[in-house]
Scaffold this motif. Structure first.
Motif, PDB file in Angstrom:
ATOM      1  N   VAL A  16       0.849  -1.184   0.000  1.00 51.20           N
ATOM      2  CA  VAL A  16       0.000   0.000   0.000  1.00 51.20           C
ATOM      3  C   VAL A  16       0.892   1.244   0.000  1.00 51.20           C
ATOM      4  CG1 VAL A  16      -1.971  -1.103   1.148  1.00 51.20           C
ATOM      5  CG2 VAL A  16      -0.186  -0.061   2.540  1.00 51.20           C
ATOM      6  N   GLY A  17       0.266   2.418  -0.104  1.00 50.87           N
ATOM      7  CA  GLY A  17       1.031   3.661  -0.104  1.00 50.87           C
ATOM      8  C   GLY A  17       0.538   4.577  -1.205  1.00 50.87           C
ATOM      9  N   PRO A  18       0.946   5.851  -1.149  1.00 45.16           N
ATOM     10  CA  PRO A  18       0.452   6.837  -2.110  1.00 45.16           C
ATOM     11  C   PRO A  18       0.766   6.464  -3.543  1.00 45.16           C
ATOM     12  CG  PRO A  18       1.703   7.909  -0.360  1.00 45.16           C
ATOM     13  CD  PRO A  18       1.880   6.443  -0.183  1.00 45.16           C
ATOM     14  N   ALA A 111      11.496  11.221  -1.667  1.00 48.99           N
ATOM     15  CA  ALA A 111      11.714  12.583  -2.148  1.00 48.99           C
ATOM     16  C   ALA A 111      10.428  13.402  -2.025  1.00 48.99           C
ATOM     17  CB  ALA A 111      12.203  12.570  -3.600  1.00 48.99           C
ATOM     18  N   ALA A 112       9.283  12.753  -2.239  1.00 51.29           N
ATOM     19  CA  ALA A 112       7.989  13.457  -2.150  1.00 51.29           C
ATOM     20  C   ALA A 112       7.697  13.885  -0.715  1.00 51.29           C
ATOM     21  CB  ALA A 112       6.869  12.572  -2.679  1.00 51.29           C
ATOM     22  N   LEU A 113       8.321  13.207   0.265  1.00 47.80           N
ATOM     23  CA  LEU A 113       8.069  13.539   1.669  1.00 47.80           C
ATOM     24  C   LEU A 113       8.767  14.817   2.100  1.00 47.80           C
ATOM     25  CD1 LEU A 113       8.353  10.137   3.560  1.00 47.80           C
ATOM     26  CD2 LEU A 113       6.337  11.264   2.632  1.00 47.80           C
ATOM     27  N   PRO A 117       2.301  18.673  -1.052  1.00 48.67           N
ATOM     28  CA  PRO A 117       1.378  17.873  -0.236  1.00 48.67           C
ATOM     29  C   PRO A 117       1.839  16.433   0.014  1.00 48.67           C
ATOM     30  CG  PRO A 117       0.618  17.875  -2.497  1.00 48.67           C
ATOM     31  CD  PRO A 117       1.891  18.698  -2.478  1.00 48.67           C
ATOM     32  N   GLY A 118       3.032  16.081  -0.489  1.00 51.19           N
ATOM     33  CA  GLY A 118       3.471  14.686  -0.399  1.00 51.19           C
ATOM     34  C   GLY A 118       3.476  14.136   1.017  1.00 51.19           C
ATOM     35  N   ASN A 120       1.879  15.188   3.838  1.00 49.21           N
ATOM     36  CA  ASN A 120       0.568  15.021   4.461  1.00 49.21           C
ATOM     37  C   ASN A 120      -0.221  13.881   3.828  1.00 49.21           C
ATOM     38  OD1 ASN A 120      -2.590  15.972   4.358  1.00 49.21           O
ATOM     39  ND2 ASN A 120      -1.622  16.185   6.359  1.00 49.21           N
ATOM     40  N   GLU A 121      -0.070  13.735   2.523  1.00 48.65           N
ATOM     41  CA  GLU A 121      -0.793  12.674   1.827  1.00 48.65           C
ATOM     42  C   GLU A 121      -0.346  11.301   2.323  1.00 48.65           C
ATOM     43  OE1 GLU A 121      -1.843  10.629  -2.270  1.00 48.65           O
ATOM     44  OE2 GLU A 121      -0.410  12.290  -2.465  1.00 48.65           O
ATOM     45  N   ALA A 122       0.970  11.129   2.424  1.00 50.98           N
ATOM     46  CA  ALA A 122       1.506   9.844   2.908  1.00 50.98           C
ATOM     47  C   ALA A 122       1.112   9.619   4.357  1.00 50.98           C
ATOM     48  CB  ALA A 122       3.025   9.821   2.743  1.00 50.98           C
ATOM     49  N   ALA A 123       1.223  10.683   5.168  1.00 49.91           N
ATOM     50  CA  ALA A 123       0.960  10.541   6.606  1.00 49.91           C
ATOM     51  C   ALA A 123      -0.504  10.215   6.873  1.00 49.91           C
ATOM     52  CB  ALA A 123       1.358  11.826   7.346  1.00 49.91           C
ATOM     53  N   SER A 124      -1.425  10.833   6.124  1.00 52.29           N
ATOM     54  CA  SER A 124      -2.818  10.530   6.440  1.00 52.29           C
ATOM     55  C   SER A 124      -3.200   9.127   5.976  1.00 52.29           C
ATOM     56  CB  SER A 124      -3.773  11.594   5.896  1.00 52.29           C
ATOM     57  OG  SER A 124      -3.505  11.850   4.559  1.00 52.29           O
ATOM     58  N   TYR A 125      -2.600   8.677   4.871  1.00 56.85           N
ATOM     59  CA  TYR A 125      -2.860   7.299   4.440  1.00 56.85           C
ATOM     60  C   TYR A 125      -2.275   6.305   5.461  1.00 56.85           C
ATOM     61  CZ  TYR A 125      -3.504   3.483   0.995  1.00 56.85           C
ATOM     62  OH  TYR A 125      -3.891   2.340   0.327  1.00 56.85           O
ATOM     63  N   LEU A 126      -1.042   6.557   5.893  1.00 58.14           N
ATOM     64  CA  LEU A 126      -0.418   5.663   6.873  1.00 58.14           C
ATOM     65  C   LEU A 126      -1.178   5.679   8.202  1.00 58.14           C
ATOM     66  CD1 LEU A 126       1.812   3.703   7.628  1.00 58.14           C
ATOM     67  CD2 LEU A 126       3.352   5.640   8.020  1.00 58.14           C
ATOM     68  N   HIS A 127      -1.639   6.868   8.604  1.00 55.69           N
ATOM     69  CA  HIS A 127      -2.467   6.991   9.808  1.00 55.69           C
ATOM     70  C   HIS A 127      -3.671   6.050   9.716  1.00 55.69           C
ATOM     71  CE1 HIS A 127      -6.005   8.683  11.891  1.00 55.69           C
ATOM     72  NE2 HIS A 127      -5.148   9.017  12.847  1.00 55.69           N
TER      73      HIS A 127
END
Ligand code: GTP
Ligand code: MG
Length: 256
Positions: A16-18, A111-113, A117-118, A120-127
């Motif tokens: 999974v992941g962005p 690199a997107a982190l 928005p990279g 926040n996008e990753a963090a909310s999905y991982l959350h």
């Protein structure tokens, strides 16, 4: 030959992941020797993979190569899911029935982190992934609780000079998940207050990720629900000089 039933019973690792983080690139790397062109996935994809040597499945530490049981134990499935926000129901469906899931590989573009928005996008999905594991744990009926599902945060694209190193990937994600957690809690309270016209009625325990207290979220808080979170950097593409996915194989081996 192998029957479909035999392969259906193999341990499964959920990818999974962005979108654009490299999930399909990793899944197809295990099948092909040349680099396959990938594009945004719209469908989940299951790939039967073999743990490459010298990595050894944890379950086979005392077996020797050539032993049929050893060879069998190196086999597993990678379930690649689309990362696009509108297609995450495939991942969510697998997460809501994680009986057959041995581990979760959350692939991020390191690199997107480095920017929004990279991040926040990753963090909310991982959350959300971690919260669903927590709900599974807290709603379990057996007194022993379900076996914890380990999570690998696979920090990909380390070949890019803008990529954050693994320790910063961990730090940035923990910080951003702290913010996600706070804003979700506030949204829930507001919704609860609007519904009841009074103070919060929402069962916050169930919606709050990690230890009940305020403060910083850390991946180590997931130990409480039997989930270990490891952050390992690698690059699927870009050559061996800048690294390889050995660290990911090693993690898969430890959980196989
Ligand atoms: P979705 O299917 O949309 O969820 O994306 P995905 O996670 O499957 O991404 P995919 O594997 O399609 O890779 C996205 C892009 O990143 C492709 O252009 C890959 O070639 C590229 N890519 C994957 N891994 C690496 C890497 O290690 N380094 C670099 N530089 N590019 C990579
Ligand atoms: Mg894909």
């Amino acid at each position: 030959y192998r029957t479909a039933a035999a392969s259906a019973s193999l341990p499964t690792f959920l990818l999974v992941g962005p979108s654009g983080s490299g999930k399909t690139a990793f899944a197809t790397l295990t099948e092909r020797t040349s680099i396959a062109q990938t594009h945004t996935s719209t469908q989940p994809l299951t790939i039967e993979a073999l743990l490459p040597s010298p990595h050894v499945p944890a379950s086979s530490h005392y077996r020797s190569p050539g032993d049929p049981a050893y060879e069998r134990s190196r086999r597993f499935l990678l379930l690649d899911t689309p990362g696009h926000g509108k297609l995450r129901h495939y991942a969510t469906a697998s997460l809501s029935d994680p009986k057959s899931i041995r581990g979760i590989i959350f692939v991020v573009d390191a690199a997107a982190l480095a920017e929004e928005p990279g991040l926040n996008e990753a963090a909310s999905y991982l959350h959300d992934v971690l919260l669903s594991l927590q709900k599974r744990y807290t709603s379990a009926t057996s007194s022993k609780g379900p076996t914890g599902i380990p999570v690998l945060v696979a920090a990909n694209k380390m070949d890019l000079f803008t990529a954050l190193p693994a320790n910063l990937v961990k730090h940035q994600l923990e910080k951003a998940i702290t913010e996600v957690r706070t804003s979700r809690a506030k949204a829930l309270r507001d919704a609860g207050a609007a519904l009841s016209g009074g103070e919060d009625e929402v069962d916050e325990e169930r919606e709050w990720l990690g230890e009940g207290g305020e403060g910083h979220f850390e991946f180590s808080q997931m130990q409480e629900i039997g989930t270990s979170v490891s952050v390992v950097g690698a690059n699927v593409l870009g050559g061996k000089e800048t690294g390889s996915v050995d660290g990911w194989w090693e993690w898969i081996g430890e959980n196989l």
